[in-house]
Scaffold this active site. Structure first.
Site, PDB file in Angstrom:
ATOM      1  N   SER A  72       0.825  -1.212   0.000  1.00  0.00           N
ATOM      2  CA  SER A  72       0.000   0.000   0.000  1.00  0.00           C
ATOM      3  C   SER A  72       0.858   1.260   0.000  1.00  0.00           C
ATOM      4  O   SER A  72       0.542   2.238  -0.687  1.00  0.00           O
ATOM      5  CB  SER A  72      -0.924  -0.002   1.225  1.00  0.00           C
ATOM      6  OG  SER A  72      -1.780  -1.126   1.200  1.00  0.00           O
ATOM      7  N   ASN A  73       1.958   1.259   0.771  1.00  0.00           N
ATOM      8  CA  ASN A  73       2.837   2.430   0.803  1.00  0.00           C
ATOM      9  C   ASN A  73       3.532   2.658  -0.532  1.00  0.00           C
ATOM     10  O   ASN A  73       3.990   3.771  -0.814  1.00  0.00           O
ATOM     11  CB  ASN A  73       3.885   2.263   1.910  1.00  0.00           C
ATOM     12  CG  ASN A  73       3.296   2.483   3.288  1.00  0.00           C
ATOM     13  OD1 ASN A  73       3.090   3.612   3.715  1.00  0.00           O
ATOM     14  ND2 ASN A  73       3.004   1.401   3.988  1.00  0.00           N
ATOM     15  N   LYS A  84       0.434 -11.480   5.102  1.00  0.00           N
ATOM     16  CA  LYS A  84       0.619 -10.128   5.638  1.00  0.00           C
ATOM     17  C   LYS A  84      -0.777  -9.593   5.944  1.00  0.00           C
ATOM     18  O   LYS A  84      -1.566  -9.321   5.042  1.00  0.00           O
ATOM     19  CB  LYS A  84       1.316  -9.233   4.624  1.00  0.00           C
ATOM     20  CG  LYS A  84       1.471  -7.777   5.060  1.00  0.00           C
ATOM     21  CD  LYS A  84       2.163  -6.974   3.972  1.00  0.00           C
ATOM     22  CE  LYS A  84       2.381  -5.538   4.384  1.00  0.00           C
ATOM     23  NZ  LYS A  84       1.144  -4.744   4.466  1.00  0.00           N
ATOM     24  N   SER A  88      -2.920  -6.678   7.481  1.00  0.00           N
ATOM     25  CA  SER A  88      -2.872  -5.269   7.869  1.00  0.00           C
ATOM     26  C   SER A  88      -4.191  -4.779   8.445  1.00  0.00           C
ATOM     27  O   SER A  88      -4.421  -3.571   8.529  1.00  0.00           O
ATOM     28  CB  SER A  88      -2.481  -4.410   6.653  1.00  0.00           C
ATOM     29  OG  SER A  88      -1.185  -4.736   6.200  1.00  0.00           O
ATOM     30  N   GLY A 134       1.039  -6.207   9.735  1.00  0.00           N
ATOM     31  CA  GLY A 134       1.315  -5.260   8.671  1.00  0.00           C
ATOM     32  C   GLY A 134       1.387  -3.806   9.063  1.00  0.00           C
ATOM     33  O   GLY A 134       1.350  -2.941   8.194  1.00  0.00           O
TER      34      GLY A 134
END
Length: 264
Positions: free
Chosen positions: A77-78, A196, A198, A222
């Protein structure tokens, strides 16, 4: 349709199987690869004209490479992967692989909306240097994304991926949490090594750790927001990644470091 080069890579990857030794991952004894460690998510810098700033990306990697991380995550996402073209996604992975220390592991987000597109992107990312693929849940038709549909999707991707696959559940962005029952089923696949998660639900994470404890399967927290709490849902082996039995060892990912990074 998958191109001839893609299918060739798939066949080569499947023939290697899970004996592929990347920085000492594979035990050579039939166990899945070990991805325990801390992986900062790498942001994708952009220029004022909305082009990927590869120079700043490499500058960031050189700075991050001075810290004792196990590796890096790109195009989570980042990494803002929805804003990138397919060629940009592959170029980012390639540039990161070239800029990062050789002893670090590269986990690349390869998820797409269709199974075929995800397979192609996963294979292509492996070709340009990814050591493992993080595959986000398809979500455009999330009303039809039942456990059965998601199990089918991830199984096909893992069957054809030349590198280990990490499931990725990020409901804040997709509106869809990968169901625990699907995670438990998928944890039995020989090429799916972890998830992962999040979502921030530590109880859910603990349930996944418990239900997959008999598999070689690892659960990723995450976000730094629940990093400490995630330690509480494992067992004593969680503290030592070299332990003989990890029982769903929780491995962690931090958000970008607070120190200034170019273009971040």
């Amino acid at each position: 349709m998958l191109g001839r080069g893609v299918w060739s890579s798939v066949r080569q990857g499947l023939s290697r199987g899970l004996s592929r030794n990347v920085g000492g991952w594979a035990s050579g004894e039939g166990r899945k690869v070990d991805i325990a460690g801390i992986y900062p998510p790498v942001t994708t810098p952009f220029t004022a004209t909305a082009e990927v700033d590869y120079g700043k990306l490499e500058e960031n990697l050189h700075k991050l490479g001075t810290f004792p991380f196990r590796g890096f995550v790109v195009q989570g996402s980042n990494g803002e992967f929805p804003f990138l073209t397919s060629s940009e996604r592959l170029e980012v992975v390639s540039r990161v692989r070239q800029a990062m220390p050789k002893d670090k592991l590269l986990l690349a987000g390869s998820g797409c909306e269709s199974t075929q597109a995800t397979v192609e992107m996963t294979v292509s990312m492996a070709q340009v240097g990814a050591d493992a693929a993080i595959v986000v849940t398809p979500c455009y038709y999330r009303g039809r994304m039942s456990s059965a549909a998601l199990i089918h999707h991830y199984t096909k991707v893992a069957d054809l991926s030349p590198v280990p696959v990490v499931l990725y559940s990020v409901p804040a962005n997709t509106g869809l949490a990968l169901p625990v029952d699907a995670v438990v089923t998928l944890s039995q696949h020989p090429n799916i090594v972890g998830i992962k998660d999040s979502g921030g639900d530590v109880t859910r994470m603990g349930l996944m750790v418990h239900k997959t404890r008999r598999q070689d399967f690892q659960v990723l927290a995450g976000s730094a927001g629940f990093l400490l709490a995630s330690y509480a849902v494992g067992d004593p082996a969680l503290w030592d990644p070299r332990a003989e039995e990890d029982h769903g060892l929780v491995w962690l990912l931090w958000r970008p470091l607070p120190s200034p990074l170019a273009g971040a």
